[in-house]
Design an enzyme around this catalytic site. Structure first.
Site, PDB file in Angstrom:
ATOM      1  N   HIS A 168     -44.180 -26.327  27.208  1.00 59.64           N
ATOM      2  CA  HIS A 168     -43.120 -26.452  28.126  1.00 59.64           C
ATOM      3  C   HIS A 168     -43.002 -25.457  29.226  1.00 59.64           C
ATOM      4  CE1 HIS A 168     -41.414 -28.641  24.502  1.00 59.64           C
ATOM      5  NE2 HIS A 168     -41.397 -29.500  25.379  1.00 59.64           N
ATOM      6  N   ILE A 225     -51.446 -27.248  26.619  1.00 59.65           N
ATOM      7  CA  ILE A 225     -51.777 -26.004  26.014  1.00 59.65           C
ATOM      8  C   ILE A 225     -51.775 -26.230  24.559  1.00 59.65           C
ATOM      9  CG2 ILE A 225     -50.429 -23.901  25.835  1.00 59.65           C
ATOM     10  CD1 ILE A 225     -51.132 -24.311  28.723  1.00 59.65           C
ATOM     11  N   ASN A 237     -36.482 -28.116  22.190  1.00 55.93           N
ATOM     12  CA  ASN A 237     -37.440 -27.561  21.240  1.00 55.93           C
ATOM     13  C   ASN A 237     -38.533 -26.991  21.916  1.00 55.93           C
ATOM     14  OD1 ASN A 237     -39.265 -28.023  18.755  1.00 55.93           O
ATOM     15  ND2 ASN A 237     -37.709 -26.683  18.614  1.00 55.93           N
TER      16      ASN A 237
END
Ligand code: PAF
Length: 283
Positions: free
Chosen positions: A33, A173, A28
Site C-alpha cells: 500500500h 510488491i 491494514n
C-alpha cells in the site's frame, strides 16, 4: 494529516484542488500500500488515501467481520508517507441508506476468474470505487497490479463512464521470498507462510513453460494450466484457478491471437488452509 469521515467535510477540504491523487484501500496497510502512496505522490498533489472495509464486496461466507482493522497503525504509516488527507468514512457516512444503485461490470469481465469464485465481488468493488471517486474527485487514482482483474475492471469503468480520473497501475510488491504482499497473508500460520511463496514460484514455472513452447497454441496452454493446478493440489493447496489469459481483456486466447503474438498473463487464486491467496504474472 487530516482524518476525515464526513463526505461534506472532505469536499470542503479539497475544494479548489484539481490535482489530487487518490489511493483507496481497506486498511491494514503494508509496504505494498505504501508503495501506492509513493506512486500517487509522483502523479498528483495532494495525496488522499481512504480506508473503508467495503461490506458490498464480501460474500456471505467471506471474511468481512474478521478482516483486519488496524486504524491507528495505518494512520501512523500514512503520516510518515506525507499523505494529506485520510478519508475514513464509517458505513453510515458512505452508505447512509442501503446502496440500491450499483455498478454492474459486464459479465465477460466481471463474472470470470475472481468473479466466478466471488460472485458479486466486482459489483461491490466498482460501486464503492465510483462512490469514493465521487467523494474525492481525484485527478489520478492508483491501483495495484496484484489485483490485476480489479485494475482492469476499474479502468474500463472509468473509461465507460468518462470519469475524469486517470487510473495508474502499480507493480506488485513482494516479500523477499516472493510472496505478494497482502493483508490476508496475516491469516497464514507459520507453516503456511513458509509454503505460500510456492504460488509465485509456480507462476514463474508456468511462465517459463509458455516461453519455452516451440509453438504456442491453445491446447498446449491448457495442458500447462492443468499440470500447474495438479502440482499445487499435490502440495496441499486448493486451487480455484490457474489461467493463462490475454492481457488485453483476460479472455481465453485463440490460436489466431497466439500466432499474432497476443500478450498473455497468468492469473491464479488458491486456498492454503483457510487463506485464499491471489497472484499473477505477465508473460
Ligand atoms: O483493493 C482493495 O483494497 C479494494 O478492493 C478497494 C479498491 C479499496 C475497494 O474497496
Amino acid at each position: 494529516m487530516k482524518i476525515i469521515s464526513d463526505i461534506q467535510e472532505l469536499r470542503d477540504h479539497l475544494r479548489g484542488q484539481n490535482r489530487a491523487s487518490f489511493v483507496p484501500t481497506m486498511g491494514n496497510l503494508h509496504e505494498g500500500h505504501l508503495s501506492l502512496m509513493r506512486l500517487a505522490r509522483q502523479h498528483g498533489d495532494p495525496v488522499v488515501a481512504s480506508i473503508f472495509v467495503n461490506r458490498l464486496q464480501f460474500g456471505p461466507n467471506e471474511d468481512f467481520d474478521s478482516y483486519p482493522r488496524t486504524m491507528q497503525a495505518d494512520i501512523d504509516k500514512l503520516e510518515k508517507e506525507g499523505v494529506y488527507i485520510l478519508f475514513a468514512p464509517t458505513e453510515r457516512d458512505l452508505y447512509p441508506q442501503p446502496q440500491e444503485y450499483r455498478v454492474d461490470p459486464p459479465q465477460q469481465l466481471g463474472d470470470i476468474l475472481e468473479g466466478e469464485f466471488r460472485p458479486g465481488f466486482f459489483k461491490g468493488v466498482c460501486t464503492v470505487v465510483l462512490k469514493l471517486f465521487s467523494c474525492v474527485q481525484p485527478k489520478v487514482a492508483v491501483f495495484g497490479k496484484k489485483d490485476y482483474q480489479q485494475l482492469m475492471i476499474i479502468r474500463q469503468m472509468a473509461k465507460q463512464f468518462a470519469l475524469p480520473v486517470d487510473i495508474i497501475p502499480a507493480e506488485t510488491i513482494r516479500a523477499e521470498d516472493g510472496l505478494a504482499l497482502s493483508s490476508r497473508n496475516g491469516y497464514l500460520s507459520t507453516a503456511e507462510r513458509a509454503e505460500a511463496p510456492a504460488l509465485q514460484r509456480l507462476l514463474n514455472e508456468v511462465r517459463s513453460q509458455v516461453l519455452n513452447l516451440n509453438e504456442r497454441n491453445v491446447e498446449a496452454l491448457t495442458t500447462i494450466e492443468k499440470n500447474a493446478v495438479a502440482q499445487l493440489a499435490k502440495r496441499g493447496w486448493s486451487p480455484d484457478y490457474i489461467a493463462i489469459r490475454q492481457q488485453s481483456d483476460l479472455a481465453p486466447t485463440s490460436n489466431e491471437n497466439l500466432q499474432a503474438g497476443e500478450p498473455l498473463v497468468i492469473l491464479t487464486a488458491a486456498k492454503l488452509g483457510k487463506t485464499r491467496l491471489i497472484d499473477n504474472l505477465e508473460i
